[in-house]
Design an enzyme around this catalytic site. Structure first.
Site, PDB file in Angstrom:
ATOM      1  N   ARG A 132       6.750  56.656  63.250  1.00 24.44           N
ATOM      2  CA  ARG A 132       7.587  55.623  63.510  1.00 24.44           C
ATOM      3  C   ARG A 132       8.419  54.699  61.921  1.00 24.44           C
ATOM      4  O   ARG A 132       8.504  53.802  61.984  1.00 24.44           O
ATOM      5  CB  ARG A 132       7.374  54.928  64.289  1.00 24.44           C
ATOM      6  CG  ARG A 132       7.163  55.691  66.272  1.00 24.44           C
ATOM      7  CD  ARG A 132       7.198  54.262  67.076  1.00 24.44           C
ATOM      8  NE  ARG A 132       6.959  55.026  68.238  1.00 24.44           N
ATOM      9  CZ  ARG A 132       5.745  56.123  68.718  1.00 24.44           C
ATOM     10  NH1 ARG A 132       4.968  55.409  68.315  1.00 24.44           N
ATOM     11  NH2 ARG A 132       5.685  55.955  69.748  1.00 24.44           N
ATOM     12  N   LYS A 154      22.105  55.271  54.373  1.00 21.28           N
ATOM     13  CA  LYS A 154      21.916  56.061  55.193  1.00 21.28           C
ATOM     14  C   LYS A 154      21.506  57.252  54.857  1.00 21.28           C
ATOM     15  O   LYS A 154      21.412  58.088  54.245  1.00 21.28           O
ATOM     16  CB  LYS A 154      23.803  55.969  55.040  1.00 21.28           C
ATOM     17  CG  LYS A 154      24.713  54.929  55.958  1.00 21.28           C
ATOM     18  CD  LYS A 154      25.791  54.489  55.045  1.00 21.28           C
ATOM     19  CE  LYS A 154      26.657  55.801  56.117  1.00 21.28           C
ATOM     20  NZ  LYS A 154      28.249  55.666  55.834  1.00 21.28           N
ATOM     21  N   GLU A 196      33.328  60.689  44.546  1.00 26.69           N
ATOM     22  CA  GLU A 196      32.476  59.682  45.293  1.00 26.69           C
ATOM     23  C   GLU A 196      32.463  58.150  43.913  1.00 26.69           C
ATOM     24  O   GLU A 196      32.617  57.270  44.366  1.00 26.69           O
ATOM     25  CB  GLU A 196      31.027  59.522  45.301  1.00 26.69           C
ATOM     26  CG  GLU A 196      31.196  60.770  46.453  1.00 26.69           C
ATOM     27  CD  GLU A 196      31.668  60.233  47.995  1.00 26.69           C
ATOM     28  OE1 GLU A 196      31.351  58.671  47.943  1.00 26.69           O
ATOM     29  OE2 GLU A 196      30.957  61.081  48.854  1.00 26.69           O
ATOM     30  N   LYS A 238      28.779  49.490  45.507  1.00 21.42           N
ATOM     31  CA  LYS A 238      27.783  49.810  46.544  1.00 21.42           C
ATOM     32  C   LYS A 238      27.156  48.675  46.785  1.00 21.42           C
ATOM     33  O   LYS A 238      27.129  48.357  47.790  1.00 21.42           O
ATOM     34  CB  LYS A 238      27.249  51.157  46.837  1.00 21.42           C
ATOM     35  CG  LYS A 238      27.174  51.762  47.718  1.00 21.42           C
ATOM     36  CD  LYS A 238      26.522  52.715  47.986  1.00 21.42           C
ATOM     37  CE  LYS A 238      26.410  53.532  49.482  1.00 21.42           C
ATOM     38  NZ  LYS A 238      26.209  54.956  50.020  1.00 21.42           N
ATOM     39  N   GLU A 248      27.126  48.840  58.705  1.00 21.89           N
ATOM     40  CA  GLU A 248      28.645  49.099  58.981  1.00 21.89           C
ATOM     41  C   GLU A 248      29.077  48.652  59.906  1.00 21.89           C
ATOM     42  O   GLU A 248      30.086  49.920  60.673  1.00 21.89           O
ATOM     43  CB  GLU A 248      28.598  50.712  58.700  1.00 21.89           C
ATOM     44  CG  GLU A 248      29.939  51.888  58.178  1.00 21.89           C
ATOM     45  CD  GLU A 248      29.408  53.065  58.004  1.00 21.89           C
ATOM     46  OE1 GLU A 248      29.940  53.647  56.955  1.00 21.89           O
ATOM     47  OE2 GLU A 248      29.371  54.172  58.689  1.00 21.89           O
ATOM     48  N   ARG A 252      31.693  47.492  55.241  1.00 22.95           N
ATOM     49  CA  ARG A 252      31.020  48.785  54.612  1.00 22.95           C
ATOM     50  C   ARG A 252      31.505  49.930  55.062  1.00 22.95           C
ATOM     51  O   ARG A 252      31.272  51.033  54.253  1.00 22.95           O
ATOM     52  CB  ARG A 252      29.447  48.814  55.082  1.00 22.95           C
ATOM     53  CG  ARG A 252      28.580  50.304  54.378  1.00 22.95           C
ATOM     54  CD  ARG A 252      27.250  50.188  54.254  1.00 22.95           C
ATOM     55  NE  ARG A 252      27.278  51.654  53.724  1.00 22.95           N
ATOM     56  CZ  ARG A 252      25.895  51.924  54.165  1.00 22.95           C
ATOM     57  NH1 ARG A 252      24.308  50.755  54.301  1.00 22.95           N
ATOM     58  NH2 ARG A 252      25.107  52.826  53.592  1.00 22.95           N
ATOM     59  N   ASN A 256      33.805  54.733  53.366  1.00 22.36           N
ATOM     60  CA  ASN A 256      33.732  55.580  53.804  1.00 22.36           C
ATOM     61  C   ASN A 256      36.185  56.402  53.544  1.00 22.36           C
ATOM     62  O   ASN A 256      36.296  57.181  53.536  1.00 22.36           O
ATOM     63  CB  ASN A 256      33.980  55.856  54.542  1.00 22.36           C
ATOM     64  CG  ASN A 256      33.132  55.664  55.567  1.00 22.36           C
ATOM     65  OD1 ASN A 256      31.785  56.506  54.703  1.00 22.36           O
ATOM     66  ND2 ASN A 256      32.259  55.340  56.739  1.00 22.36           N
ATOM     67  N   HIS A 259      37.480  59.860  53.217  1.00 24.80           N
ATOM     68  CA  HIS A 259      35.445  60.399  54.476  1.00 24.80           C
ATOM     69  C   HIS A 259      36.741  61.380  55.991  1.00 24.80           C
ATOM     70  O   HIS A 259      35.888  62.295  56.649  1.00 24.80           O
ATOM     71  CB  HIS A 259      34.407  60.147  53.816  1.00 24.80           C
ATOM     72  CG  HIS A 259      34.142  59.879  52.893  1.00 24.80           C
ATOM     73  ND1 HIS A 259      34.471  58.864  51.986  1.00 24.80           N
ATOM     74  CD2 HIS A 259      33.127  59.925  52.606  1.00 24.80           C
ATOM     75  CE1 HIS A 259      33.711  58.931  50.911  1.00 24.80           C
ATOM     76  NE2 HIS A 259      32.418  60.028  51.621  1.00 24.80           N
ATOM     77  N   HIS A 263      35.495  64.968  56.184  1.00 23.94           N
ATOM     78  CA  HIS A 263      34.392  65.445  57.188  1.00 23.94           C
ATOM     79  C   HIS A 263      35.521  67.035  57.472  1.00 23.94           C
ATOM     80  O   HIS A 263      34.800  67.147  58.514  1.00 23.94           O
ATOM     81  CB  HIS A 263      33.806  64.341  57.748  1.00 23.94           C
ATOM     82  CG  HIS A 263      32.758  63.064  57.274  1.00 23.94           C
ATOM     83  ND1 HIS A 263      32.577  62.692  57.178  1.00 23.94           N
ATOM     84  CD2 HIS A 263      31.750  63.512  56.664  1.00 23.94           C
ATOM     85  CE1 HIS A 263      31.421  61.592  56.933  1.00 23.94           C
ATOM     86  NE2 HIS A 263      31.885  62.344  55.322  1.00 23.94           N
ATOM     87  N   HIS A 276      30.952  68.368  49.697  1.00 23.80           N
ATOM     88  CA  HIS A 276      31.783  67.327  50.225  1.00 23.80           C
ATOM     89  C   HIS A 276      32.171  65.806  49.321  1.00 23.80           C
ATOM     90  O   HIS A 276      33.254  66.089  49.815  1.00 23.80           O
ATOM     91  CB  HIS A 276      29.926  66.155  50.343  1.00 23.80           C
ATOM     92  CG  HIS A 276      30.629  65.116  51.283  1.00 23.80           C
ATOM     93  ND1 HIS A 276      30.778  64.327  51.896  1.00 23.80           N
ATOM     94  CD2 HIS A 276      30.149  63.614  49.966  1.00 23.80           C
ATOM     95  CE1 HIS A 276      31.199  63.408  52.276  1.00 23.80           C
ATOM     96  NE2 HIS A 276      30.999  62.614  50.947  1.00 23.80           N
TER      97      HIS A 276
END
Length: 375
Positions: A132, A154, A196, A238, A248, A252, A256, A259, A263, A276
């Protein structure tokens, strides 16, 4: 989000800080940091640490990191994962859990992610999940990971139906960006990382975009001073965004940019076929064109951005994912995007140079953009 709201430029040696209260952490940026044991001092005390790397990076840098960490940890373990986006899945993630359990690692064990975005994402997800939650440190070795994926917490793995759909928000204890690791980066990977970097200009800082246009050749030539500034400014922007919106829920999402289309390209082509950053490069062109057709920016801006992306060695046209209905296939894949709400696709668009907005667009208009920007 406008340039005026972004943070001050830090000094060349000052760490960039992610300000998240008691979970704040520094991003160290410099050359040969893997040779400096002091970079890893002051982390949570533990008798053991586990380095997670891959088959490409481990032979190059695992011994350096082991030597630096040996000053702080009695026992060091290493797990080497297969390299590539296509391995960012449950089966590979379990290799990390297998190593943790086989070595009897407890909840004080510190994980170190030595590699690119795939290694960083999976190590962070493993750290978030094992017992955990155990501490972890990002040691990114690709430009893409240094300017984006290692920063902000993330973590995720891919699902066959969508990229990064299974994961957690889990912050590292520290990020250590050794610019010397970029010397061994393949040219294609370097270009992918530049995608990026480039995104930060249109969404937040047009002065930075001006700088990128003037220095893109220096970045491609791996000039150390240029790389240091690009990594630092990207991390500053960032860090500011993540400090405002860690999970997000709003702001935030502007990170993206490109993206949503990108994606879809990655999933539609099969993970690993397009890197990517390559998907993001073509995706930014498509998002900019959608912004233009919605009247948010003019043609001169989209042409300027497209030219910069192309100079970085990135694709500026998307692939054909379905010969019968290419736009329909893109739309199908984009409806799985994490920003989608109630089946409605939400795009990061440029709401004037240097600022971004997240909003929906009519399917018919998105189809026009896809038809114009693919093939």
């Amino acid at each position: 989000m406008q340039a005026a709201t972004t943070p001050h430029l830090s000094s060349a040696t000052e760490p960039v800080c992610i300000d998240l209260g008691e979970r704040s952490y520094p991003i160290a940026i410099g050359a040969d940091l893997l040779l400096d044991a002091s970079q890893f001092a002051g982390l949570p005390s533990a008798s053991a640490a586990l380095i997670v790397s891959n088959t490409t990076v481990a032979p190059l840098y695992a011994q350096r990191l082991q030597a630096a960490l040996s000053a702080h940890y009695k026992t060091l373990h290493l797990v080497v994962l297969p390299d590539g986006e296509e391995h960012k899945n449950w089966q590979t993630l379990n290799l990390i859990f297998d190593a943790l359990l086989e070595h009897g690692c407890d909840r004080k064990t510190v994980l170190f992610a030595l590699g690119g975005g795939v290694v960083g994402d999976m190590t962070g997800f493993a750290a978030a999940s094992y017992m955990r939650g155990v501490p972890f440190v990002q040691v990114p070795t690709t430009l893409l990971a240094q300017v984006d994926s290692s920063v902000g917490g993330k973590t995720a793995i891919n699902h066959p139906l969508g990229k990064n759909m299974v994961g957690a928000f889990y912050q590292p204890q520290r990020v250590v960006c050794d610019l010397a690791t970029l010397d061994t980066l393949a040219p294609r990977e370097l270009s992918a990382g530049l995608a990026e970097v480039i995104k930060y200009g249109p969404i937040a800082d047009m002065v930075f975009m001006d700088w990128l246009e003037a220095n893109i050749d220096a970045l491609l030539a791996r000039e150390r001073t240029a790389l240091a500034h690009a990594v630092r400014r990207s991390c500053e922007i960032k860090a500011w965004v993540v400090g405002q919106d860690e999970r997000e829920s709003g702001l935030r999402a502007v990170l993206n940019f490109g993206h949503t289309f990108g994606h879809a390209i990655e999933a539609g082509m099969g993970y690993g076929a397009w890197l990517h950053g390559e998907g993001v490069g073509a995706g930014m062109v498509m998002a900019a064109e959608l912004s233009r057709r919605l009247g948010l920016v003019d043609a001169a801006f989209t042409e300027r951005l497209t030219a910069l992306i192309e100079r970085a060695g990135l694709p500026v046209r998307g692939p054909i994912l379905d010969a019968a209905d290419n736009a329909g296939r893109y739309l199908e894949l984009m409806r799985v995007d994490k920003k989608a709400e109630g089946g409605e696709i939400r795009f990061v668009l440029i709401d004037g140079p240097g600022q971004a907005v997240v909003r929906a667009a009519p399917d018919a208009l998105v189809r026009e953009v896809i038809d114009a920007c693919c093939g």
